[in-house]
Design an enzyme around this catalytic site. Structure first.
Site, mmCIF file in Angstrom:
data_model
loop_
_atom_site.group_PDB
_atom_site.id
_atom_site.type_symbol
_atom_site.label_atom_id
_atom_site.label_comp_id
_atom_site.label_asym_id
_atom_site.label_seq_id
_atom_site.Cartn_x
_atom_site.Cartn_y
_atom_site.Cartn_z
ATOM 1 N N SER A 13 -17.795 6.510 -8.739
ATOM 2 C CA SER A 13 -17.722 5.005 -8.132
ATOM 3 C C SER A 13 -19.174 4.284 -7.965
ATOM 4 O O SER A 13 -20.080 4.892 -7.961
ATOM 5 C CB SER A 13 -17.283 5.098 -6.792
ATOM 6 O OG SER A 13 -17.324 4.012 -5.951
ATOM 7 N N THR A 53 -9.391 3.012 -1.989
ATOM 8 C CA THR A 53 -9.034 2.930 -3.221
ATOM 9 C C THR A 53 -7.797 4.295 -3.854
ATOM 10 O O THR A 53 -7.580 4.555 -2.866
ATOM 11 C CB THR A 53 -10.301 3.154 -4.360
ATOM 12 O OG1 THR A 53 -10.081 2.943 -5.616
ATOM 13 C CG2 THR A 53 -11.002 4.375 -4.228
ATOM 14 N N LYS A 57 -3.925 2.791 -1.476
ATOM 15 C CA LYS A 57 -3.912 1.462 -0.872
ATOM 16 C C LYS A 57 -2.719 0.841 -0.341
ATOM 17 O O LYS A 57 -2.637 -0.041 0.457
ATOM 18 C CB LYS A 57 -4.224 0.486 -2.161
ATOM 19 C CG LYS A 57 -5.480 0.662 -2.918
ATOM 20 C CD LYS A 57 -5.713 -0.376 -4.008
ATOM 21 C CE LYS A 57 -7.150 -0.229 -4.448
ATOM 22 N NZ LYS A 57 -7.516 -1.516 -5.664
ATOM 23 N N ALA A 121 -3.248 -2.078 -7.906
ATOM 24 C CA ALA A 121 -4.163 -3.104 -8.086
ATOM 25 C C ALA A 121 -3.391 -4.141 -8.993
ATOM 26 O O ALA A 121 -3.717 -5.517 -8.974
ATOM 27 C CB ALA A 121 -4.995 -2.164 -9.274
#
Length: 336
Positions: A13, A53, A57, A121
């Site tokens: 990340s 993440t 989510k 996403a």
């Protein structure tokens, strides 16, 4: 932990790097959470604010006191703020993607758009596309349900796609040799966007560039944009949008590889000291090329043979001094 990121696998990340560049005197932690530990973590909620993440989510929503309009529409949350014990949820992926698209001068209005993937996403991306009045929105996924199509069906019946957006992990480090779509199947694509940010150019965006597609962008700008918006929620502050581009360029400078055929030890050591990058005389180009923050010393013959793989995560730069090489490296980043 006061501020940080939760998810299942967070080893690569960039969130800490980005968040701590946005304001001074601020610590942001990377906090992996196992699926079996999520319930206890969220019930305890001993944090001030967090980002969320993959794969949580949607899973965090039942623990939240209130959702913003974007989260309600999308059905996914990536930002949570703890206000006096009550958890407020936001979705800043929407903002980050909208910023990235507009930054590159692309409009969805009256366009036929293909979105690859249908996860958390993807829901944010689909919301942006719909809100910006796309003519038609198609979604593919490996799980077929409702209006979700197979990629083969799209190849057969929808060759007139204008814009393609990848929201799948296909092509993400370390599995960089895969792509979720073959762009050569379409007639006149004008732009592609990939939510993946590592590597800096995916097989998907590299194919787009090779086909002459004018806009082919990976997800680092989106990541910085959503982080900036998340921090505004965290701290109840406003941050100038110009900070997104500044940090985007800084991260490219710090994390991308410098590829050179220079073998002068004095120049290489000077570069290493000034750029804080490890020198590696590459013997395993396919492996080394997908790592970050290296000075890769590669012969011209090897550069020619492995150029696509090398430029997926770095810039090929040569010169007769460290000053010249660094100047050309910075110039390449500005043009990227």
């Amino acid at each position: 932990m006061q501020y940080g990121l939760i998810g299942e696998h967070l080893g690569h990340s960039y969130s800490k790097l980005i968040q701590e560049k946005l304001i001074d005197n601020y610590t942001y932690e990377i906090h992996p959470v196992k699926k079996t530990d999520l319930d206890a973590f969220m019930k305890k909620h001993s944090f001030q604010a967090i980002n969320v993440t993959i794969p949580y989510k949607k899973d965090v929503i039942p623990y939240l006191y209130q959702l913003d309009d974007a989260s309600k529409k999308i059905g996914a949350v990536n930002t949570i703020v703890n206000r006096e014990g009550k958890l407020f949820g936001y979705n800043t992926d929407y903002y980050g993607f909208d910023y990235m698209v507009k930054k590159h001068g692309i409009s969805f209005a009256n366009k036929k758009v293909l979105v690859l993937g249908n996860g958390g996403a993807s829901q944010a991306i689909q919301a942006v596309i719909k809100d910006n009045e796309a003519k038609e929105l198609l979604v593919t996924d490996i799980i077929l349900s409702g209006d979700v199509l197979s990629i083969d069906s799209v190849y057969q019946n929808h060759k007139d796609i204008d814009i393609v957006v990848n929201t799948t992990p296909c092509g993400m480090y370390p599995h960089v040799d895969s792509a979720a779509v073959d762009l050569s199947k379409f007639i006149h694509i004008e732009a592609v966007f990939d939510c993946i940010y590592n590597p800096m150019d995916t097989k998907f965006t590299l194919q787009a560039k090779s086909l002459g597609i004018p806009v082919a962008v990976t997800g680092l700008e989106m990541l910085v944009g959503q982080a900036k918006r998340a921090l505004e929620h965290f701290k109840d502050i406003q941050i100038d949008d110009r900070e997104i581009d500044r940090i985007y360029r800084e991260i490219l400078f710090e994390t991308s590889n410098l590829i050179t055929d220079c073998t002068n030890s004095d120049i290489l050591n000077d570069l290493s000291n000034r750029l804080h990058k490890e020198i590696r005389f590459s013997k395993q180009i396919e492996k080394d090329a997908i790592e970050n923050s290296l000075i890769l010393v590669v012969s011209q013959e090897e550069i020619s043979a492995h150029q696509e793989k090398l430029i997926s995560n770095g810039f090929i730069v040569n010169g007769d001094s460290a000053d010249t090489i660094i100047a050309r490296f910075k110039s390449a980043i500005q043009k990227f």
